[in-house]
Each structure stands twice: as structure tokens, then as C-alpha cells.
Scaffold this motif. Structure first.
Motif, PDB file in Angstrom:
ATOM      1  N   VAL A  48       0.832  -1.208   0.000  1.00 58.45           N
ATOM      2  CA  VAL A  48       0.000   0.000   0.000  1.00 58.45           C
ATOM      3  C   VAL A  48       0.870   1.263   0.000  1.00 58.45           C
ATOM      4  O   VAL A  48       0.727   2.118  -0.870  1.00 58.45           O
ATOM      5  N   ALA A  49       1.748   1.369   0.988  1.00 57.18           N
ATOM      6  CA  ALA A  49       2.567   2.576   1.120  1.00 57.18           C
ATOM      7  C   ALA A  49       3.772   2.268   1.995  1.00 57.18           C
ATOM      8  O   ALA A  49       3.733   1.338   2.803  1.00 57.18           O
ATOM      9  N   ALA A  50       4.835   3.077   1.820  1.00 56.14           N
ATOM     10  CA  ALA A  50       6.031   2.901   2.631  1.00 56.14           C
ATOM     11  C   ALA A  50       6.682   4.239   2.894  1.00 56.14           C
ATOM     12  O   ALA A  50       6.466   5.210   2.157  1.00 56.14           O
ATOM     13  N   ILE A  51       7.475   4.267   3.952  1.00 51.82           N
ATOM     14  CA  ILE A  51       8.214   5.487   4.289  1.00 51.82           C
ATOM     15  C   ILE A  51       9.613   5.091   4.724  1.00 51.82           C
ATOM     16  O   ILE A  51       9.797   4.204   5.551  1.00 51.82           O
ATOM     17  N   ASN A  52      10.599   5.749   4.102  1.00 56.64           N
ATOM     18  CA  ASN A  52      11.991   5.469   4.436  1.00 56.64           C
ATOM     19  C   ASN A  52      12.359   6.084   5.779  1.00 56.64           C
ATOM     20  O   ASN A  52      11.617   6.890   6.347  1.00 56.64           O
ATOM     21  N   TRP A  53      13.580   5.726   6.223  1.00 55.47           N
ATOM     22  CA  TRP A  53      14.071   6.319   7.465  1.00 55.47           C
ATOM     23  C   TRP A  53      14.157   7.840   7.337  1.00 55.47           C
ATOM     24  O   TRP A  53      14.004   8.574   8.313  1.00 55.47           O
ATOM     25  N   SER A  54      14.377   8.314   6.105  1.00 56.42           N
ATOM     26  CA  SER A  54      14.548   9.749   5.869  1.00 56.42           C
ATOM     27  C   SER A  54      13.229  10.495   5.755  1.00 56.42           C
ATOM     28  O   SER A  54      13.215  11.723   5.715  1.00 56.42           O
ATOM     29  N   GLY A  55      12.138   9.757   5.663  1.00 57.80           N
ATOM     30  CA  GLY A  55      10.835  10.392   5.513  1.00 57.80           C
ATOM     31  C   GLY A  55      10.305  10.386   4.098  1.00 57.80           C
ATOM     32  O   GLY A  55       9.177  10.834   3.860  1.00 57.80           O
ATOM     33  N   SER A  56      11.084   9.888   3.150  1.00 55.38           N
ATOM     34  CA  SER A  56      10.581   9.767   1.784  1.00 55.38           C
ATOM     35  C   SER A  56       9.486   8.725   1.728  1.00 55.38           C
ATOM     36  O   SER A  56       9.562   7.696   2.392  1.00 55.38           O
ATOM     37  N   THR A  57       8.471   9.026   0.930  1.00 54.69           N
ATOM     38  CA  THR A  57       7.297   8.157   0.895  1.00 54.69           C
ATOM     39  C   THR A  57       7.067   7.569  -0.486  1.00 54.69           C
ATOM     40  O   THR A  57       7.485   8.144  -1.500  1.00 54.69           O
ATOM     41  N   TYR A  58       6.388   6.416  -0.506  1.00 56.41           N
ATOM     42  CA  TYR A  58       6.103   5.695  -1.741  1.00 56.41           C
ATOM     43  C   TYR A  58       4.725   5.073  -1.618  1.00 56.41           C
ATOM     44  O   TYR A  58       4.360   4.602  -0.540  1.00 56.41           O
ATOM     45  N   TYR A  59       3.983   5.083  -2.716  1.00 56.50           N
ATOM     46  CA  TYR A  59       2.615   4.611  -2.691  1.00 56.50           C
ATOM     47  C   TYR A  59       2.333   3.676  -3.854  1.00 56.50           C
ATOM     48  O   TYR A  59       2.866   3.848  -4.948  1.00 56.50           O
ATOM     49  N   ALA A  60       1.436   2.735  -3.596  1.00 56.51           N
ATOM     50  CA  ALA A  60       0.886   1.958  -4.688  1.00 56.51           C
ATOM     51  C   ALA A  60       0.033   2.882  -5.545  1.00 56.51           C
ATOM     52  O   ALA A  60      -0.577   3.833  -5.033  1.00 56.51           O
ATOM     53  N   GLN A  61      -0.022   2.579  -6.801  1.00 57.80           N
ATOM     54  CA  GLN A  61      -0.739   3.476  -7.709  1.00 57.80           C
ATOM     55  C   GLN A  61      -2.204   3.617  -7.323  1.00 57.80           C
ATOM     56  O   GLN A  61      -2.781   4.694  -7.462  1.00 57.80           O
TER      57      GLN A  61
END
Length: 123
Positions: A48-61
Motif C-alpha cells: 500500500v505505502a512505505a516510508i523510508n528512514w529519511s521520511g521519503s514516501t512511496y505509494y501503490a498506484q
């Protein structure tokens, strides 16, 4: 060892919102990548979604623009704000932690999992 406890699931009408929380134990939370996955009945678990240690985020389309993942390292907690929910979002939502700081969409790359929280969207 990291323990994850999700909360915030429930029943909501289509178009509504929910905020999921995932509280983590351990002193190294800030170095972990965190993610949310979900699994609907009869379907495979999906990213669904993720967040790196740095705060960068990624999402499923399929959640772009509707869901927001965030983290509060002082509280060892990661959140998933879900807006404009629809029936297709009905699933058990799982929090996951990866002891590497970078995002990965593969569920087998995550080392720790919560027990899951049910989200049900009524149409």
C-alpha cells in the motif's frame, strides 16, 4: 526484536476516512523503513505505502492522492491516513518494518509484522 501493534481500523462508509496507527517497540525505529500492506479475502497481500528512514514516501498506484503515510520517530509510530475510501479498500491492513532504511514493495523484504487491523468500507 521489534513488535508492531496496529490500531484504528473499523467500519466506515464509502467516501469516509480512517487513520491507522502502528506503534513499534525498540530503540532503532528511526532507522527502519516502515510500510503498510493489505490483504482482502481471497487475494494476496499487496503493498500500500512505505516510508523510508529519511521520511521519503512511496505509494501503490491505486492509493495515490487518497492515502498518506507518515511517521513520528519520537513516538515510534507510523500512520496511514486514508481518505475517499471505497469498497475495494476493504481488507486487513498490516504494518511492517524493514531493518534497512530504504523502501521495498516486496512483502518478503520486511522482517517484522503486526497482527493486522480490519478496515471495512460499506457502499
Amino acid at each position: 526484536q521489534v513488535q508492531l501493534v496496529e490500531s484504528g481500523g473499523g467500519l466506515v462508509q464509502a467516501g469516509g476516512s480512517l487513520r491507522l496507527s502502528c506503534a513499534a517497540s525498540g530503540r532503532t525505529f528511526s532507522t527502519y523503513a516502515m510500510a503498510w500492506f493489505r490483504q482482502a479475502p481471497g487475494k494476496e497481500r499487496e503493498f500500500v505505502a512505505a516510508i523510508n528512514w529519511s521520511g521519503s514516501t512511496y505509494y501503490a498506484q491505486f492509493v495515490q492522492g487518497r492515502f498518506t503515510i507518515s511517521r513520528d520517530n519520537a513516538k515510534n509510530t507510523v500512520y496511514l491516513q486514508m481518505n475517499s475510501l471505497n469498497a475495494e479498500d476493504t481488507a486487513v491492513y498490516y504494518c511492517a518494518a524493514r531493518n534497512k532504511g530504504l523502501f521495498n514493495p516486496r512483502s518478503d523484504e520486511y522482517h517484522y509484522w503486526g497482527q493486522g487491523t480490519q478496515v471495512t468500507v460499506s457502499s
